[in-house]
Write a protein that holds these residues in place. Structure first.
Motif, PDB file in Angstrom:
ATOM      1  N   SER A  76       0.852  -1.180   0.000  1.00 37.92           N
ATOM      2  CA  SER A  76       0.000   0.000   0.000  1.00 37.92           C
ATOM      3  C   SER A  76       0.891   1.235   0.000  1.00 37.92           C
ATOM      4  CB  SER A  76      -0.866  -0.006   1.264  1.00 37.92           C
ATOM      5  OG  SER A  76      -0.021   0.057   2.402  1.00 37.92           O
ATOM      6  N   ALA A 115      -4.679   1.390  -1.541  1.00 38.76           N
ATOM      7  CA  ALA A 115      -4.637  -0.002  -1.076  1.00 38.76           C
ATOM      8  C   ALA A 115      -3.760  -0.858  -1.980  1.00 38.76           C
ATOM      9  CB  ALA A 115      -6.056  -0.560  -1.027  1.00 38.76           C
ATOM     10  N   THR A 156       0.250  -2.454  -7.082  1.00 39.39           N
ATOM     11  CA  THR A 156      -0.209  -1.132  -6.695  1.00 39.39           C
ATOM     12  C   THR A 156       0.352  -0.110  -7.673  1.00 39.39           C
ATOM     13  OG1 THR A 156       0.115  -1.909  -4.431  1.00 39.39           O
ATOM     14  CG2 THR A 156      -0.417   0.427  -4.722  1.00 39.39           C
TER      15      THR A 156
END
Lengths: 294, 359
Positions: B3, B27, B186
């Motif tokens: 994250s 997230a 991510t």
């Protein structure tokens, strides 16, 4: 009137071309004719001071090449020039890098200062160095004081002082050339290298240096050529004890009035410089690299 | 995959805050798009995550740990730049292998990993080519492969598709989305193109003048923009300035500058007497009169039609000559002719009313 490609050339163009051709011929003559007489002079014998013989031969050249003294002078000149280039690059690189990468307005003023300094006559600059490096000058005094009298060095009238003078002579030019070359490498390339794991040194070695290499080679060769022909720095800082080829040439003319041998020495100097340049250009990589592809 | 957290991030140059008060949590595996006009601070924010720019205040956390003191190479991130920044002196294979080699990955593992990346971007045949021999789209894919080769925790992308033409851009958007989803990495993506943001984002962060204006899914931002700036920036909309007459239960009665009175949903606090701007999306307008319509109507004059394939755009002028856009489905019944006086109808639910930003 038709051009090579068969297209009709308008009258205005013709006059323009003619004028350019005249200018070219004029420049070529101004350059080639003295060279011709110069080369011819080097092939003649020196009979007495100021008096020159009639028969042409390569004797002057043979004498110079066979003499180990002359060879020594040539070697010293080459070594001094090369060493000065090396030190010059070491100093010029970080300077040019900072100038190219720091984006503040100060940079513009610094470059202006740099350019102004290169317009100052070399005699003035070298005399300044003489004062700086002299026995009672600030540098020697500071070194003496720092080492409590142990380091009583002579910084003037030796090889080291000539090398320093040569560095001072070509440093502004090297910084300007490297500045231009570094500016052409996008900062994003260095950032990409750093983000993907390279240390600053590795980013320099693997990414920056290969891209800067042709420009660095150019800067080095230009400085080397200038150093080889440098007279003022060598004669004033060498104090008569350091003999380089330009100084020898000057002596031949002023002290011995031996024009043929001076001419021969000059041509041999030119030849040496050309050979070194040709050899160095072999180091240039052939791969075509542009900073932005596609 | 990790994250990313931005806590009260601020960047100041001289006496200007180019980024201020940025709080954001991304997230694991999420694709977040930083969207905004030029100069809004989105690229600076991205570069602070990367470590190329030091924040004036605030913290960046990756995987929960603060990385502010870490140089970029220690943050375990991959980055794609706007100009691709491929190393021109190395072939494609070496470019991709760069991150692996610089991090001292064992020699025998580098080769297979590079092959896997080449397969991922479908460029196995180009391994020996140099960047100068590749097209823009190909370079971009190599840049992506290079960024992903070391399996970073976070992927950062700084307007990577800006230099591509429209068709190629759309293809690359799908490619990026496909790769991102398959790796579940991510990703923080910066762009000024709201269309691109809508296509790619799980969530969009709209930035303006250094601040975050709103964060939400594309649907949320489109249907419920919290400010006039966002309503205007995300998707196209019609602006109708006027004055609020009365306001109750979140419904505002507005007297528009063009002389019509309409009802709209209040977006934020609106009081009677406020100067307001109402917005209505082009596709929410229909040409009336429409059976059983009890919503808002505006008399307009038809000017120009543009056929776009799946829809038809009508440029119409309202009573005071301000241009509005109506978007109808291509199958719409009749398209009025230029010069016709018709009614534009829309419902209260589709119309938002914002307080006018200070002049």
């Amino acid at each position: 009137m038709l051009s090579v490609t068969g297209r009709v050339i308008p009258p205005a163009h013709r006059a323009y071309d003619a004028a350019l051709l005249l200018a070219f011929i004029g420049s070529a003559l101004l350059f080639l004719v003295p060279q011709f007489f110069f080369i011819r002079q080097s092939l003649l014998a020196n009979i007495a001071p100021g008096i020159v013989g009639d028969t042409m031969s390569l004797d002057n050249y043979r004498t110079i090449i066979a003499d180990s003294f002359y060879l020594g002078v040539f070697l010293r000149t080459i070594v001094l020039s090369a060493v000065s280039v090396a030190f010059g690059l070491l100093l010029a690189f970080p300077t040019a890098y900072l100038l190219a990468r720091i984006g503040s307005r100060l940079v513009r003023w610094l470059i202006v200062l740099l350019l102004i300094s290169s317009f100052v006559s070399v005699v003035v600059k070298v005399l300044g160095l003489t004062l700086l490096l002299g026995t009672d000058g600030p540098v020697v005094r500071v070194l003496r004081a720092l080492s409590l009298g142990f380091w009583d060095v002579r910084l003037l009238h030796n090889d080291a002082s000539v090398a320093i003078g040569l560095v001072q002579y070509t440093l502004p030019l090297m910084v300007m050339i490297l500045f231009g070359v570094i500016q052409n490498v996008p900062a994003s390339l260095e950032e990409a290298a750093i983000v993907h794991g390279a240390s600053d040194w590795r980013a320099f070695r693997r990414v920056l240096l290969p891209m800067l290499w042709p420009g660095t080679l150019a800067a080095a060769l230009i400085s080397f050529n200038m150093n080889m022909g440098a007279f003022t720095s060598a004669v004033l800082l060498g104090g008569g004890r350091v003999l380089t080829v330009p100084i020898m040439i000057q002596r031949k003319i002023i002290l011995e009035t031996d024009y043929p041998n001076a001419a021969a020495l000059s041509l041999l100097l030119t030849l040496t410089v050309i050979l070194v340049n040709i050899a160095a250009l072999k180091l240039r990589p052939h791969a075509v690299m542009s900073a932005r592809g596609g | 995959m990790s994250s990313v957290s931005l806590e009260r991030l601020r960047k100041r140059y001289r006496d200007v805050d180019v980024v201020s008060d940025v709080d954001l949590h991304i997230a694991e595996g999420e694709l977040v798009v930083l969207l905004g006009p030029s100069g809004c601070g989105k690229t600076t924010t991205l570069r602070m995550i990367a470590g190329l720019v030091q924040p004036t205040a605030g913290h960046v956390r990756i995987g929960g740990e603060a990385v502010d003191h870490l140089p970029p190479r220690s943050r375990n991130i991959g980055m794609v730049f706007q100009d691709y920044a491929l190393f021109p002196n190395m072939p494609v294979r070496e470019n991709i292998a760069f991150g692996l080699e610089e991090r001292w990955v064992a020699q025998e593992r580098v080769g297979p990993r590079v092959d896997a990346m080449l397969a991922l971007i479908r460029m196995q045949a180009f391994a020996g080519r140099y960047p100068a021999e590749l097209s823009g789209g190909q370079q971009q894919r190599v840049a992506l492969a290079r960024a992903l080769a070391y399996e970073p925790r976070v992927l950062l992308m700084d307007e990577p598709l800006g230099a591509l033409d429209q068709r190629l851009r759309e293809d690359m958007q799908r490619e990026v989305a496909r790769i991102q989803k398959s790796l579940a990495i991510t990703t923080v993506f910066v762009t000024h193109d709201q269309q691109e943001a809508m296509v790619l984002a799980d969530r969009i962060v709209v930035m303006n003048a250094g601040r975050i204006e709103q964060v939400g899914t594309p649907e949320q931002l489109y249907a419920a923009p919290q400010s006039l700036f966002i309503a205007d920036f995300v998707g196209r909309t019609n602006r109708m300035p006027g004055e609020a007459r009365e306001c109750s239960n979140g419904v505002v009665r507005v007297m528009l500058r063009n002389g019509c009175e309409i009802s709209a949903k209040a977006a934020g606090a609106v009081r009677a007497g406020d100067a307001v701007v109402c917005t209505i999306r082009p596709e929410k307008l229909r040409i009336g009169p429409v059976e059983g319509h009890r919503g808002n109507t505006l008399p307009v004059t038809m000017r120009r039609r543009s056929f776009l394939g799946s829809s038809v755009d009508l440029a119409v002028d309202d009573a005071v000559g301000a241009e509005m856009l109506v978007r109808l489905a291509a199958s719409a019944a009749e398209v009025p002719a230029s010069g016709d006086h018709v009614l534009a109808v829309f419902s209260l639910d589709d119309c938002l009313c914002f307080r006018s930003p200070a002049a």
